[in-house]
Write a protein that holds these residues in place. Structure first.
Motif, PDB file in Angstrom:
ATOM      1  N   PRO A 169      63.762  23.920  50.119  1.00  0.00           N
ATOM      2  CA  PRO A 169      63.893  25.023  51.078  1.00  0.00           C
ATOM      3  C   PRO A 169      62.795  26.065  50.886  1.00  0.00           C
ATOM      4  O   PRO A 169      62.129  26.107  49.851  1.00  0.00           O
ATOM      5  N   THR A 170      62.617  26.914  51.868  1.00  0.00           N
ATOM      6  CA  THR A 170      61.601  27.958  51.789  1.00  0.00           C
ATOM      7  C   THR A 170      61.993  28.996  50.738  1.00  0.00           C
ATOM      8  O   THR A 170      63.147  29.064  50.294  1.00  0.00           O
ATOM      9  N   GLU A 171      61.002  29.827  50.349  1.00  0.00           N
ATOM     10  CA  GLU A 171      61.284  30.894  49.393  1.00  0.00           C
ATOM     11  C   GLU A 171      62.405  31.804  49.894  1.00  0.00           C
ATOM     12  O   GLU A 171      63.287  32.198  49.127  1.00  0.00           O
ATOM     13  N   ARG A 172      62.369  32.109  51.174  1.00  0.00           N
ATOM     14  CA  ARG A 172      63.396  32.984  51.733  1.00  0.00           C
ATOM     15  C   ARG A 172      64.776  32.351  51.614  1.00  0.00           C
ATOM     16  O   ARG A 172      65.750  33.006  51.204  1.00  0.00           O
ATOM     17  N   ASP A 173      64.864  31.060  51.952  1.00  0.00           N
ATOM     18  CA  ASP A 173      66.158  30.382  51.882  1.00  0.00           C
ATOM     19  C   ASP A 173      66.669  30.309  50.441  1.00  0.00           C
ATOM     20  O   ASP A 173      67.866  30.504  50.183  1.00  0.00           O
ATOM     21  N   LEU A 174      65.765  30.012  49.511  1.00  0.00           N
ATOM     22  CA  LEU A 174      66.170  29.931  48.109  1.00  0.00           C
ATOM     23  C   LEU A 174      66.599  31.295  47.580  1.00  0.00           C
ATOM     24  O   LEU A 174      67.565  31.405  46.815  1.00  0.00           O
ATOM     25  N   ALA A 175      65.874  32.332  47.989  1.00  0.00           N
ATOM     26  CA  ALA A 175      66.230  33.686  47.549  1.00  0.00           C
ATOM     27  C   ALA A 175      67.623  34.061  48.049  1.00  0.00           C
ATOM     28  O   ALA A 175      68.427  34.666  47.313  1.00  0.00           O
ATOM     29  N   GLU A 176      67.924  33.700  49.285  1.00  0.00           N
ATOM     30  CA  GLU A 176      69.249  33.999  49.826  1.00  0.00           C
ATOM     31  C   GLU A 176      70.317  33.147  49.135  1.00  0.00           C
ATOM     32  O   GLU A 176      71.421  33.626  48.841  1.00  0.00           O
ATOM     33  N   ARG A 177      69.988  31.878  48.874  1.00  0.00           N
ATOM     34  CA  ARG A 177      70.959  30.987  48.252  1.00  0.00           C
ATOM     35  C   ARG A 177      71.354  31.475  46.859  1.00  0.00           C
ATOM     36  O   ARG A 177      72.530  31.431  46.489  1.00  0.00           O
ATOM     37  N   TYR A 178      70.363  31.948  46.082  1.00  0.00           N
ATOM     38  CA  TYR A 178      70.625  32.344  44.700  1.00  0.00           C
ATOM     39  C   TYR A 178      70.746  33.854  44.531  1.00  0.00           C
ATOM     40  O   TYR A 178      70.898  34.334  43.400  1.00  0.00           O
ATOM     41  N   ASP A 179      70.665  34.580  45.659  1.00  0.00           N
ATOM     42  CA  ASP A 179      70.845  36.029  45.647  1.00  0.00           C
ATOM     43  C   ASP A 179      69.879  36.722  44.684  1.00  0.00           C
ATOM     44  O   ASP A 179      70.265  37.510  43.825  1.00  0.00           O
ATOM     45  N   GLU A 206      60.158  37.108  44.935  1.00  0.00           N
ATOM     46  CA  GLU A 206      59.194  37.003  43.844  1.00  0.00           C
ATOM     47  C   GLU A 206      59.783  36.226  42.666  1.00  0.00           C
ATOM     48  O   GLU A 206      59.079  35.488  41.970  1.00  0.00           O
ATOM     49  N   THR A 207      61.098  36.376  42.449  1.00  0.00           N
ATOM     50  CA  THR A 207      61.763  35.616  41.396  1.00  0.00           C
ATOM     51  C   THR A 207      61.707  34.118  41.706  1.00  0.00           C
ATOM     52  O   THR A 207      61.403  33.299  40.836  1.00  0.00           O
ATOM     53  N   VAL A 208      61.983  33.779  42.954  1.00  0.00           N
ATOM     54  CA  VAL A 208      61.891  32.381  43.381  1.00  0.00           C
ATOM     55  C   VAL A 208      60.457  31.885  43.259  1.00  0.00           C
ATOM     56  O   VAL A 208      60.196  30.773  42.787  1.00  0.00           O
ATOM     57  N   ARG A 209      59.510  32.729  43.660  1.00  0.00           N
ATOM     58  CA  ARG A 209      58.097  32.335  43.637  1.00  0.00           C
ATOM     59  C   ARG A 209      57.654  31.978  42.223  1.00  0.00           C
ATOM     60  O   ARG A 209      56.932  30.996  42.010  1.00  0.00           O
ATOM     61  N   GLN A 210      58.070  32.767  41.239  1.00  0.00           N
ATOM     62  CA  GLN A 210      57.692  32.482  39.860  1.00  0.00           C
ATOM     63  C   GLN A 210      58.318  31.185  39.368  1.00  0.00           C
ATOM     64  O   GLN A 210      57.674  30.390  38.675  1.00  0.00           O
ATOM     65  N   ALA A 211      59.574  30.956  39.725  1.00  0.00           N
ATOM     66  CA  ALA A 211      60.243  29.726  39.327  1.00  0.00           C
ATOM     67  C   ALA A 211      59.552  28.500  39.923  1.00  0.00           C
ATOM     68  O   ALA A 211      59.297  27.505  39.229  1.00  0.00           O
ATOM     69  N   VAL A 212      59.224  28.581  41.212  1.00  0.00           N
ATOM     70  CA  VAL A 212      58.551  27.464  41.884  1.00  0.00           C
ATOM     71  C   VAL A 212      57.157  27.256  41.309  1.00  0.00           C
ATOM     72  O   VAL A 212      56.711  26.118  41.104  1.00  0.00           O
TER      73      VAL A 212
END
Length: 264
Positions: A60-70, A74-80
């Protein structure tokens, strides 16, 4: 009563991948005090998602992942970003997909061609340059060649199923293969060419280190300059102990691993 879960920097509890899986890091990277950075918790969740998606699956996109994991994007971006550096994800166009297994190359006197074919992939090489020059002092000191004698320099991009995975520079005395520029197919195995000339390998010394590619190397391989690389230096000799080649092989750290058989 369910077992208590590990607190993660005040975030909701997370489930971690199997920490006892073969080859997994001890405690899956969780320090002894039981608290980890927020991005690492997200990284663990995305890693579990990769198993569900399978090779080639689009995450999923960064936005979708950010919403999924609340969490913040930027947190998602670093993980990816870390999963890409580890070779578990790959950038494809504007998306990010689950990467396949790394190519495994033996540390032996086998050619790159043989190693890639054993894994069901198609090896290839793209010629960057083939030129000759007088052997400089550093190369002469390393190989035992004579200072000033003509030396070939063969530089090629390494391919696996048309994907650029490395860069190889080979130095060999012109006297050993005088018709290299006329007879050799740059897309073929150099070791196979030497065998056809009646030249056999005896032994070699290798040194392996991790480096970052130079801007030129990153451009040729098609990777970001920040991507870790595996660099192998090899000096080979023939069965008579005479210097044969000096090779500098640069491999993408996200696409390669190396194996060696040790015996006591």
């Amino acid at each position: 009563m369910p077992a208590p879960r590990t607190p993660v920097c005040d975030d909701p509890p997370v489930d971690y991948p199997n920490e006892q899986a073969p080859g997994a890091p001890v405690r899956s990277g969780i320090p002894e005090h039981g608290r980890i950075p927020k991005y690492y918790a997200v990284k663990a969740r995305i890693a579990a998602l990769l198993e569900e998606l399978g090779e080639g699956g689009v995450i999923p996109t960064e936005r979708d992942l950010a919403e999924r994991y609340d969490v913040a994007r930027e947190t998602v971006r670093q993980a990816v970003r870390e999963l890409v550096l580890e070779g578990r994800l790959r950038r494809r166009g504007r998306g990010t997909v689950v990467a396949g297994p790394k190519l495994t190359q033996p540390l032996s006197l086998a050619s790159y061609t043989e190693g890639v074919r054993r894994q069901g992939r198609t090896p290839g090489r793209a010629l960057v340059t083939l030129d000759r020059f007088p052997c400089p002092d550093p190369l002469a000191a390393e190989t035992g060649l004579t200072r000033g004698e003509p030396v070939w320099h063969l530089e090629r991009v390494l391919l696996a199923d048309d994907e650029r995975v490395g860069l190889e520079s080979t130095y060999v005395a012109v006297a050993r293969v005088p018709r290299l520029d006329a007879d050799f197919d740059p897309d073929s195995s150099f070791y196979g060419y030497l065998a056809a000339q009646g030249i056999s390998f005896g032994d070699a010394d290798e040194r392996l280190e991790t480096v970052l590619a130079t801007p030129r190397e990153a451009l040729l391989i098609g990777t970001p300059p920040a991507l870790p690389m595996l660099l192998i230096h090899r000096i080979s000799r023939d069965t008579g102990g005479r210097p044969l080649e000096r090779v500098r092989s640069l491999y993408r750290g996200d696409r390669f691993s190396f194996t060696a058989h040790l015996q006591g």
